[in-house]
Design a protein around this motif. Structure first.
Motif, PDB file in Angstrom:
ATOM      1  N   PHE A 137       1.202  -1.489  -0.066  1.00  0.00           N
ATOM      2  CA  PHE A 137      -0.021   0.349  -0.209  1.00  0.00           C
ATOM      3  C   PHE A 137       1.028   1.309  -0.294  1.00  0.00           C
ATOM      4  CE2 PHE A 137      -2.800  -3.418   1.132  1.00  0.00           C
ATOM      5  CZ  PHE A 137      -3.922  -2.749   0.487  1.00  0.00           C
ATOM      6  N   MET A 138       2.301   1.280   0.074  1.00  0.00           N
ATOM      7  CA  MET A 138       2.706   2.427   1.012  1.00  0.00           C
ATOM      8  C   MET A 138       3.257   2.722  -0.928  1.00  0.00           C
ATOM      9  SD  MET A 138       5.251   2.253   4.148  1.00  0.00           S
ATOM     10  CE  MET A 138       5.985   0.553   3.757  1.00  0.00           C
ATOM     11  N   LYS A 139       3.544   1.850  -1.323  1.00  0.00           N
ATOM     12  CA  LYS A 139       4.424   2.073  -2.606  1.00  0.00           C
ATOM     13  C   LYS A 139       3.213   1.801  -3.767  1.00  0.00           C
ATOM     14  CE  LYS A 139       8.339  -1.228  -2.041  1.00  0.00           C
ATOM     15  NZ  LYS A 139       9.213  -2.370  -2.314  1.00  0.00           N
ATOM     16  N   HIS A 140       1.880   1.455  -3.495  1.00  0.00           N
ATOM     17  CA  HIS A 140       1.004   1.721  -4.794  1.00  0.00           C
ATOM     18  C   HIS A 140      -0.164   1.341  -4.712  1.00  0.00           C
ATOM     19  CE1 HIS A 140       3.802  -1.764  -6.924  1.00  0.00           C
ATOM     20  NE2 HIS A 140       4.023  -2.259  -6.056  1.00  0.00           N
ATOM     21  N   ALA A 141      -0.950   2.240  -3.502  1.00  0.00           N
ATOM     22  CA  ALA A 141      -2.285   2.566  -3.106  1.00  0.00           C
ATOM     23  C   ALA A 141      -1.549   4.731  -3.285  1.00  0.00           C
ATOM     24  CB  ALA A 141      -2.482   2.419  -2.048  1.00  0.00           C
ATOM     25  N   LYS A 142      -2.361   4.483  -4.173  1.00  0.00           N
ATOM     26  CA  LYS A 142      -1.894   6.212  -4.729  1.00  0.00           C
ATOM     27  C   LYS A 142      -3.217   7.170  -4.997  1.00  0.00           C
ATOM     28  CE  LYS A 142       1.632   5.049  -7.039  1.00  0.00           C
ATOM     29  NZ  LYS A 142       3.401   4.572  -8.998  1.00  0.00           N
ATOM     30  N   THR A 143      -4.005   5.917  -5.006  1.00  0.00           N
ATOM     31  CA  THR A 143      -5.141   6.684  -5.241  1.00  0.00           C
ATOM     32  C   THR A 143      -6.117   7.583  -3.551  1.00  0.00           C
ATOM     33  OG1 THR A 143      -6.057   5.708  -6.640  1.00  0.00           O
ATOM     34  CG2 THR A 143      -7.242   7.352  -6.235  1.00  0.00           C
ATOM     35  N   ARG A 144      -5.801   6.330  -2.923  1.00  0.00           N
ATOM     36  CA  ARG A 144      -6.157   6.567  -1.385  1.00  0.00           C
ATOM     37  C   ARG A 144      -5.353   4.976  -0.867  1.00  0.00           C
ATOM     38  NH1 ARG A 144     -12.932   4.163  -0.612  1.00  0.00           N
ATOM     39  NH2 ARG A 144     -11.879   3.600   1.124  1.00  0.00           N
ATOM     40  N   PRO A 145      -4.914   5.533   0.595  1.00  0.00           N
ATOM     41  CA  PRO A 145      -4.076   4.906   1.041  1.00  0.00           C
ATOM     42  C   PRO A 145      -4.491   3.724   1.584  1.00  0.00           C
ATOM     43  CG  PRO A 145      -4.556   6.908   2.712  1.00  0.00           C
ATOM     44  CD  PRO A 145      -5.381   7.069   1.078  1.00  0.00           C
ATOM     45  N   ASP A 146      -5.967   3.013   1.791  1.00  0.00           N
ATOM     46  CA  ASP A 146      -6.285   1.873   2.169  1.00  0.00           C
ATOM     47  C   ASP A 146      -7.286   0.874   1.055  1.00  0.00           C
ATOM     48  OD1 ASP A 146      -8.257   3.958   2.147  1.00  0.00           O
ATOM     49  OD2 ASP A 146      -9.628   3.604   3.912  1.00  0.00           O
ATOM     50  N   GLY A 147      -6.620   1.333   0.366  1.00  0.00           N
ATOM     51  CA  GLY A 147      -7.408   0.323  -0.950  1.00  0.00           C
ATOM     52  C   GLY A 147      -6.263   0.727  -2.666  1.00  0.00           C
ATOM     53  N   LEU A 148      -7.088  -0.068  -3.635  1.00  0.00           N
ATOM     54  CA  LEU A 148      -6.052  -0.219  -4.658  1.00  0.00           C
ATOM     55  C   LEU A 148      -7.075  -0.597  -5.315  1.00  0.00           C
ATOM     56  CD1 LEU A 148      -3.657  -3.106  -4.187  1.00  0.00           C
ATOM     57  CD2 LEU A 148      -3.304  -0.784  -4.301  1.00  0.00           C
ATOM     58  N   THR A 149      -7.085  -0.140  -6.791  1.00  0.00           N
ATOM     59  CA  THR A 149      -7.586  -0.033  -7.607  1.00  0.00           C
ATOM     60  C   THR A 149      -7.050  -0.814  -8.720  1.00  0.00           C
ATOM     61  OG1 THR A 149      -5.684   2.006  -8.747  1.00  0.00           O
ATOM     62  CG2 THR A 149      -7.799   3.193  -7.681  1.00  0.00           C
ATOM     63  N   HIS A 150      -8.125  -1.483  -9.528  1.00  0.00           N
ATOM     64  CA  HIS A 150      -7.517  -1.933 -10.922  1.00  0.00           C
ATOM     65  C   HIS A 150      -5.818  -1.634 -11.115  1.00  0.00           C
ATOM     66  CE1 HIS A 150      -7.488  -4.140 -14.550  1.00  0.00           C
ATOM     67  NE2 HIS A 150      -7.832  -5.439 -13.543  1.00  0.00           N
ATOM     68  N   SER A 151      -6.019  -0.466 -11.646  1.00  0.00           N
ATOM     69  CA  SER A 151      -4.957  -0.608 -12.273  1.00  0.00           C
ATOM     70  C   SER A 151      -3.583  -0.194 -10.987  1.00  0.00           C
ATOM     71  CB  SER A 151      -4.634   1.282 -12.736  1.00  0.00           C
ATOM     72  OG  SER A 151      -4.987   2.218 -12.346  1.00  0.00           O
ATOM     73  N   GLU A 152      -3.792  -0.366 -10.022  1.00  0.00           N
ATOM     74  CA  GLU A 152      -3.181  -0.005  -8.767  1.00  0.00           C
ATOM     75  C   GLU A 152      -2.585  -1.672  -8.658  1.00  0.00           C
ATOM     76  OE1 GLU A 152      -3.175   3.901  -6.886  1.00  0.00           O
ATOM     77  OE2 GLU A 152      -4.869   2.386  -6.267  1.00  0.00           O
ATOM     78  N   VAL A 153      -3.658  -2.330  -8.823  1.00  0.00           N
ATOM     79  CA  VAL A 153      -3.587  -4.232  -8.058  1.00  0.00           C
ATOM     80  C   VAL A 153      -2.406  -4.471  -9.603  1.00  0.00           C
ATOM     81  CG1 VAL A 153      -4.390  -6.072  -8.595  1.00  0.00           C
ATOM     82  CG2 VAL A 153      -5.347  -3.861  -7.370  1.00  0.00           C
TER      83      VAL A 153
END
Length: 218
Positions: A137-153
């Motif tokens: 999450f520190m590296k890839h959760a760029k939209t919001r800190p507690d969730g991942l979008t499809h592109s971030e996954v």
């Protein structure tokens, strides 16, 4: 569940419409009991134990199929997923004296099924590594800190690919891609607690309970 290998349907991460395809594997009859002490399991063992529907420590193909349908996969997807998982992990987790053709998965030996190109949140013994999980999450959760979008996954999966081990690339795509489709919210975020639940299998229980709820619209 840890997987190796490649399949066009599974790798596409598309869940096709439910078909009349019947699940015909009946390989679990007559197998011996295996160790299944949930309190002493590693996170990796807990991750797969959800699919051990009768809790005898051995996961058969039909149990993986049943569990996959219970969390929301279609019959076609679940059938192919079970074949991939057991074809890869059955032979390497089965003890020498297990009944042939060694397609059932023995939970106590699940660490043998570890694959490359993963997040590192399991150590070599299958234990959960909190620091590595937080790094996702520190590296890839760029939209919001507690969730991942499809592109971030997808970015996370690509960042962890081992260029020297292309055979391990499909496993994370199938695992993370499949759970994203089932567990992401209406805004397209895979929440951090659901992502954490992938590692100990609790997200599978949550998904099954959600589908079983009278209020479920799935």
């Amino acid at each position: 569940m840890a997987v190796r290998g490649q399949s066009s349907a599974a790798a596409s991460l598309l869940l096709p419409p439910v078909t009349a395809l019947l699940f015909l594997w009946m390989l679990g009859c007559g197998h011996v009991m295996a160790h299944n002490d949930l309190g002493n399991m590693t996170a990796l063992q807990k991750h797969v134990s959800y699919f051990d529907r009768n809790k005898d420590g051995i996961i058969t193909q039909e149990e993986t199929f049943e569990g996959s349908v219970a969390i929301g996969f279609t019959v076609e997807y679940a059938t192919e997923f079970a074949a991939l998982v057991h074809g890869a992990n059955g032979p390497i987790t089965s003890p020498a004296d297990a009944p042939l053709p060694h397609l059932s998965i023995y939970i106590e030996n699940m660490q043998r099924g570890m694959h490359g190109s993963d997040t590192g949140a399991f150590d070599l013994k299958g234990r959960f590594v909190p620091q590595k999980f937080e790094e996702i999450f520190m590296k890839h959760a760029k939209t919001r800190p507690d969730g991942l979008t499809h592109s971030e996954v997808e970015d996370m999966i690509l960042a962890n690919r081992d260029p020297l081990d292309p055979g391990s690339w499909e496993g994370p795509e199938i695992e993370w891609g499949g759970i994203y489709k089932l567990a992401s919210d209406n805004d397209g975020f895979l929440h951090k607690d659901d992502a954490r639940g992938i590692y100990d299998g609790s997200v599978f229980v949550k998904l099954e309970e959600k589908r079983a709820s009278p209020r479920s619209v799935m």
